[in-house]
Design a protein around this motif. Sequence first.
Motif, short mmCIF file in Angstrom:
data_model
loop_
_atom_site.label_atom_id
_atom_site.label_comp_id
_atom_site.label_asym_id
_atom_site.label_seq_id
_atom_site.Cartn_x
_atom_site.Cartn_y
_atom_site.Cartn_z
N TYR B 111 48.69 49.99 31.61
CA TYR B 111 48.27 49.86 30.21
C TYR B 111 47.69 51.20 29.78
N THR B 115 43.07 47.46 28.28
CA THR B 115 43.24 46.10 27.71
C THR B 115 41.91 45.61 27.17
N GLN B 120 44.86 41.85 26.47
CA GLN B 120 45.93 42.30 25.57
C GLN B 120 45.99 43.82 25.58
N ASP B 121 47.18 44.33 25.41
CA ASP B 121 47.40 45.77 25.48
C ASP B 121 46.80 46.47 24.27
#
Lengths: 338, 343, 322
Positions: B111, B115, B120-121
């Motif tokens: 990533y 995150t 979530q990215d």
Amino acid sequence: MNNTSENLLEVQDLKVYFPIASGIGTQRGAIKAVDGVNFSMKKGETLGLVGESGCGKSTTGRAILQLLPVTSGKIFFQGENLNSLSLNQIRQRRANMQMIFQDPFSSLDPRYTISQVIAEPLKNFRFGSQKAMQNRISELLELVGMNPAYANRFPHEFSGGQRQRIGIARSLALNPSLVIADEPVSALDVSVQAQVLNLMEDLQKKLSLTFLFIAHNLSVVRHISSRVAVMYLGRIVEMTDSKSLYAMPLHPYTEALLSAIPIPDPVLELKRERIVLKGDLPSPANPPAGCHFHTRCPRAAAMGNPEICRTEAPQLLEKSSNHLAACHFADYAAKKEG
Amino acid sequence: MDIEKKSESMLEHEILSSPLEMEPDILAAEQNVSTPLRDSFRRFTQDKRALVSLTIVILMVLTSLILPPIYQRIGPVLSLRHGFLHAAPSQYHTPWFINNEYVDKGPSSLYWLGTNYLGQDLLSRVLAGIQVSMLVAVMVVGLLDVGLGVLFGVLAGYYGGIIDTVLARFTDLIFAFPGLLFAVLITGIFGQKAIQTAGNNGMLILVSFTLGLTVWPQMARYVRGQTLQLKEQQFIEAARTTGSTSLQIIIRHILPNIASLVVVAATLDISGAVINEGVLSLLGLGVQPPGSSLGLMINESISNIAQYPYETLLPAAVLAVLVLCFSFIGDGMRDAFDPRTKD
Amino acid sequence: MPHLLEVANLTTEFHTRAGIVKAVNGVNLFIDPGETLGIVGESGSGKSVTALSILRLLPTPPASITGNQILYQNQDILKLNEKQLRALRGGKISMIFQDPMTSLNPVYTVGFQIAESVRLHMNLGRKEAIDRAIDMLDKVGIPSAAKRINSYPHEFSGGMRQRVMIAIALSCNPELLIADEPTTALDVTIQAQILELMKGLTHEFHTAVMLITHDMGVVAGSTQRVVVMYAGSIVESATTTQLFAMPAHQYTKALLRSIPRLDDEDGKRLEPITGQPPDLLHLPKGCPFAARCPKAQQQCKESVPALTEVQPGQFAACFYPF
């Protein structure tokens, strides 16, 4: 009764009042910018309209072109009363009456090239093909003494005199019969004024134009006009051919105006007797009763302020052949001279 | 046709007599023809701050458009214990994919920007956020601010009368009522409905619409003032005497001459719109999760700011850069178009 | 008798992005006590900049004033500090500007504005200053001065405002009054009033006047000596009678011929000067008027003629005078 057929323009009892609003929509009074003006113009002549600021000369010019609402009166142009026409009909007549503006800087859109400036009237009246239009633009530029090669340049690249020429070219684009020139040289330098005045004279001869020349400078007006009308507080006080006006003014205001103009000749200046008017121009919202000029009139003062000047507005009447003046004592001047 | 006939006779005149007092070729020496627009452009390109800002904005927008499809192809297929057994980069490199095993991670090769608390990215979310910001800006400023502002401003300035009075009262009303408060009210009331009908897109439209409603009166005021000034110029009167209709005058003379003002004001309004969208999302009244917007990202991370300040700082910084850049571009354009800054 | 003011080789330049604008280019002039000197020229001739440079009223930069000296009663204005300058301006030398609408402060009464200047320069008390203000308003012909002293500028007409400006300018008994186009914004009948007024008052107070104008008629009627400027240089300097009777410089001649006069014969065609004044950014090498001059020779295009005496009291910067 009126010989409108012979006259290109006939103005009858023209009045233009500007309402003075007082806050909440109610009207407090009116500025009587033009207050009963009558005159007519023959084809091919130049009528000079002179007066000081606030006398209504520019308003008269704009009213004739229907650029502002006329309060009352009739304006016959080529025999047709303009005040009875619809907006659309007036727009059609605009091809025949044009205007030259005072300010050579604000009268040209800074974002338009010279060619676009002159093309605007041509486009409005569907002059013809792009090619015909370009030819006409070149022709007009040459006519006003400008190099057609400059057509694609912008106004800011030109001097005041050159811009004024461009404005003149625009006004001539549609071959108007009447051109109203509103102070066309007052914003120009003295050495350039003569160029533009000569150009206007030449164009008039060449294209048989009729000029209404509005200006405050009597020397300029005298030079270019065949007839001159002098305005004071919304009324014409004297009107005659320019020679008689300067040789023998009948109205005391004209006299004072003429004597106030400096002449570039120190010897003459020393000898001249100057009539210096007292006080300021009264407000056009509340002009003096009777003769508008009576509050500053040296003639009335010399005659002991006659009652009639304060009570009765003098009519513009023919005092000698083709010499009209609106003064109860117009003969006074003639007697003094004689 | 009458005109053309007359001009022929004029041509004859011309041939007979030479042109009057031809001006000397004083302009012939000049090489570069300068136009008002070209001068403005030259001045803008000399403004380093504005140029850098413009470059940054363009780069950010391009990145937000080009990078995601590439980014979604880079990375290994992950084996996860929960939910999906296998997740490809085209899945986990999206703004909405929740990865419980990579929560609150810093930047890594997997990533790139780390995150958030749901795994979530962040990079995808930031890029999507930039897109949202720009979309709102375009809708608010491009359509409502410029469209309504110019339309009513010109009408009020040119014709005056009833339009002018109504506009004046309306702008007074808007000025008296804080724009953001109005937006909060409207999005609060109609937000659910918008989400139900069209999802996050519906929300975006609602947000844009309400924000636009609050900014255009200001624009209309500027335009009205400028139109009033232009109306006094003699070239407008000249256009009338040459037979142009009011509509032609507006299109040919008024609009081109107010264009620079509108562009400047609109650019400065963009930063306002970007901020306000951020604020609405921050209050939870804008884009809803799992969608993304810079404001929403700040909202989501703000409760953990002590532990993971990075997650708040990242969207905040992007938002700040965007706003600053638009302000600088606006300033640069104002200077470029202002004739007084000429020399 | 020493000159009241003597300007030696004054040069004023403006540094702009486009280059250096030479607004005033080596001007020499003087004024004697009590005389009225006219400075005529078109816009861009440098006449106003000369006046502003004398009082050092131009912001530097962009302006830069160089010159040998501006001697005012043996005091070089170019060497004065700000405080000394302030004492000079409005005190010994005062100025009237073209626009009577903007040269008065709209938020103060005219009485206050006169009194302020009087108190500053003449060390008078409040009461005496007010009396002086009333006295001055009366002198410039404002009716019921004692009442009008409490009026604000907007309550006066243009002509009346210019009278107020004259009252302020003369209130401290200046030795020199610089009037920059004082009547250009006024109507002719009002112009006549103001010129008469200035003539009378400056005669009464024995004030020297530098009258800057573009109007040859005004010069003819109100001055004793004239300096003609063109493109930043003095092209001719003479007594007013000499200049109009027998102009020496080709520009002066051409200018006088190009002006429409009230006493012209009918149908006389004007003789305009062709072309435009030169661009001050790119002044030509030779005589600045050469490009428009009917008598110009090769020499005129190559070297700048110096201001030389062409007949007693008359100077012209022209190789081929008269």
